[in-house]
Design an enzyme around this catalytic site. Sequence first.
Site, PDB file in Angstrom:
ATOM      1  N   CYS A  72      -1.759  15.174   6.932  1.00  0.00           N
ATOM      2  CA  CYS A  72      -1.848  14.793   5.695  1.00  0.00           C
ATOM      3  C   CYS A  72      -0.669  13.028   5.257  1.00  0.00           C
ATOM      4  O   CYS A  72      -1.397  12.361   5.726  1.00  0.00           O
ATOM      5  CB  CYS A  72      -1.755  16.024   4.693  1.00  0.00           C
ATOM      6  SG  CYS A  72      -2.563  14.794   3.038  1.00  0.00           S
ATOM      7  N   HIS A  94      -5.680  20.055   5.761  1.00  0.00           N
ATOM      8  CA  HIS A  94      -4.367  20.437   6.308  1.00  0.00           C
ATOM      9  C   HIS A  94      -4.959  21.763   7.138  1.00  0.00           C
ATOM     10  O   HIS A  94      -5.074  22.800   5.891  1.00  0.00           O
ATOM     11  CB  HIS A  94      -3.629  20.833   5.046  1.00  0.00           C
ATOM     12  CG  HIS A  94      -3.141  19.526   3.783  1.00  0.00           C
ATOM     13  ND1 HIS A  94      -1.753  20.032   3.751  1.00  0.00           N
ATOM     14  CD2 HIS A  94      -3.743  19.328   3.469  1.00  0.00           C
ATOM     15  CE1 HIS A  94      -1.060  19.095   3.171  1.00  0.00           C
ATOM     16  NE2 HIS A  94      -2.637  18.452   2.387  1.00  0.00           N
ATOM     17  N   GLU A 149      -3.845  24.415   8.038  1.00  0.00           N
ATOM     18  CA  GLU A 149      -2.566  25.000   8.314  1.00  0.00           C
ATOM     19  C   GLU A 149      -3.511  26.059   8.000  1.00  0.00           C
ATOM     20  O   GLU A 149      -2.841  27.297   7.645  1.00  0.00           O
ATOM     21  CB  GLU A 149      -1.146  24.867   8.099  1.00  0.00           C
ATOM     22  CG  GLU A 149      -1.122  23.892   6.832  1.00  0.00           C
ATOM     23  CD  GLU A 149      -1.486  22.529   6.617  1.00  0.00           C
ATOM     24  OE1 GLU A 149      -2.339  22.511   8.170  1.00  0.00           O
ATOM     25  OE2 GLU A 149      -0.479  22.257   5.920  1.00  0.00           O
TER      26      GLU A 149
HETATM   27  N1  GLN Z   1       0.846  11.579  -0.624  1.00  0.00           N
HETATM   28  C1  GLN Z   1      -0.149  11.406   0.503  1.00  0.00           C
HETATM   29  C2  GLN Z   1      -1.393  11.775  -0.496  1.00  0.00           C
HETATM   30  O1  GLN Z   1      -1.524  12.027  -1.276  1.00  0.00           O
HETATM   31  C3  GLN Z   1      -0.550  12.622   1.109  1.00  0.00           C
HETATM   32  C4  GLN Z   1      -0.695  14.398   0.641  1.00  0.00           C
HETATM   33  C5  GLN Z   1      -0.097  15.583   0.724  1.00  0.00           C
HETATM   34  O2  GLN Z   1       0.989  15.584   2.346  1.00  0.00           O
HETATM   35  N2  GLN Z   1      -0.293  16.649   1.430  1.00  0.00           N
HETATM   36  O3  GLN Z   1      -2.298  11.147   0.241  1.00  0.00           O
END
Ligand code: GLN
Length: 534
Positions: A377, A503, A505
Amino acid sequence: MWGKGTCRFPPRGVVAASIGKMLQVRGYEVTAVKIDPYLNVDAGTMNPYMHGEVFITEDGGEIDLDLGHYERFLNINLPKNNNITTGQIYLTVIKRERRGDYLGACVQVVPHITNEIKRRIRLAGKISNVDIVIVEVGGTVGDIESLPFLEAIRQMRLEEGFSNTLFVHVALVPILDVTGEQKTKPCQHSVNELRRIGIQPDIIVARCSVPLEPAAKRKIALYGSVPENAVFTSYTVDCVYKVPFILDGQGMGDYICERLGLKAVKPDWSEWRRIVESFVNTEYEVKIAMCGKYAKLADAYISINEALRHAGAAIKTKVNIDWIETEIFEESPDELELLRNYDGILIPPGFGPRGTEGKILAIKFARENKIPFLGICFGFQMAVIEFARHVIGLEDANSTENDPNTPNPVIDLLPEQRGVIEKGGTMRLGAHPIVIEPGTLVYELYGKTIIYERHRHRYEVNPTYWDILQRYGLIFSGRSPDGRRIEFIELKGHPFFLGSQSHPEFKSRPGRPSPPYLGFVKAALNYKLSRKSS
Ligand code: GLN
């Protein structure tokens, strides 16, 4: 591995998940609900450093990390409604009051709030259509916040009947450093407190670093008013997935079944035993550097830690994880050399600029030194920035999250996020399909062209820069079905360089590792072995 701070024994959520497992291996279907007595509507607006990771469900809930334990232990997907908070309950009741649903009535904690709590618990059972609903009430007995929830479950016993309900009290039994004595007093007091509000536990689980001594067990049974064979210990073990065995080995599964009038079925532990053995019988070891902020609290990235361990267990590899605060790289870039001691570098999710420049430096180090890299992410977004800055030469490239005025916003707000002001539950959340490009590393890992992974983000790779990024060699190996969003990036000529906007995970389970994590840990092991042999 075990929950918050210095607490070394399994967290309470693992006890709840283990109860579910004991019932599952006896052929019963279960679901699990977590009650969080705080006023936040969900965990999404909380600081992971204080509260631990925000877990994301398939249906886009930003919820308590205990639901992650339940999903991993029970191998089920839970809906976001299985996390009940005080904020949600009050919000619902107050909205109803404003609508006039209670016209003429004085709206009160009992019965309006407690009725809504009971409705939500029953709804969870109804929707999942299971045999048993496990409800974990968070907080500590005696907290002001948890009182309405305890009152609600007290009432549920009357309404559902004694043999259809079972109260399990999980209490801490500390050991005095000096004498090694197991202190049962805190447990005695919390049972008294429970009784004062009308709940007599049926089972007491002591959380203690070692099994309870017979004398301590006797005391807890006597003061807690439960039979001695209803007192169990959840103690420190080398692998969290052993906890269901440990409790069942003390007779807890059979006791629960008998008490709930369930047929006595011989448990089938064969699959779970194989899984646990895969964690214990490892032949290799790798060291992974997790570079981020919140590095001090292991719980802030618990699903990532578990996903790495699930992947390791699948290839007989113990995964050791060190958290590194990336701000140290910003203060002195020489510290980057530290990363040579690792077999893989992972940049976890994140928000906001602190520590970001250090993350970008760590990614550069991984790319140039061909160290296996996984960016999740925010880590994925930082990898795109690193590529734009150091491969393309756009030195001022950035994300508008870090620098709203950057001349080269290679990472920018999702178009649908413009104008979104409220912060609660407004990101791009939950499982979305991803189309994978055949012939890529990601395709090799998943072995299919359509996958679903969970998301939580507001920013994305800016389409204005797609062309130039690709021209310089960045591979877009996964996109949203409409082609509008980049979901995976990778690099040719690097042993393993992978970034994921989603994600993965959150869907990793023991015995069923997540493909990107499995690929990453495999690459880390190969990297280690190749370095050894050269
Ligand atoms: N801050 C970034 C976004 O909002 C990544 C978010 C995250 O890592 N879950 O896109």
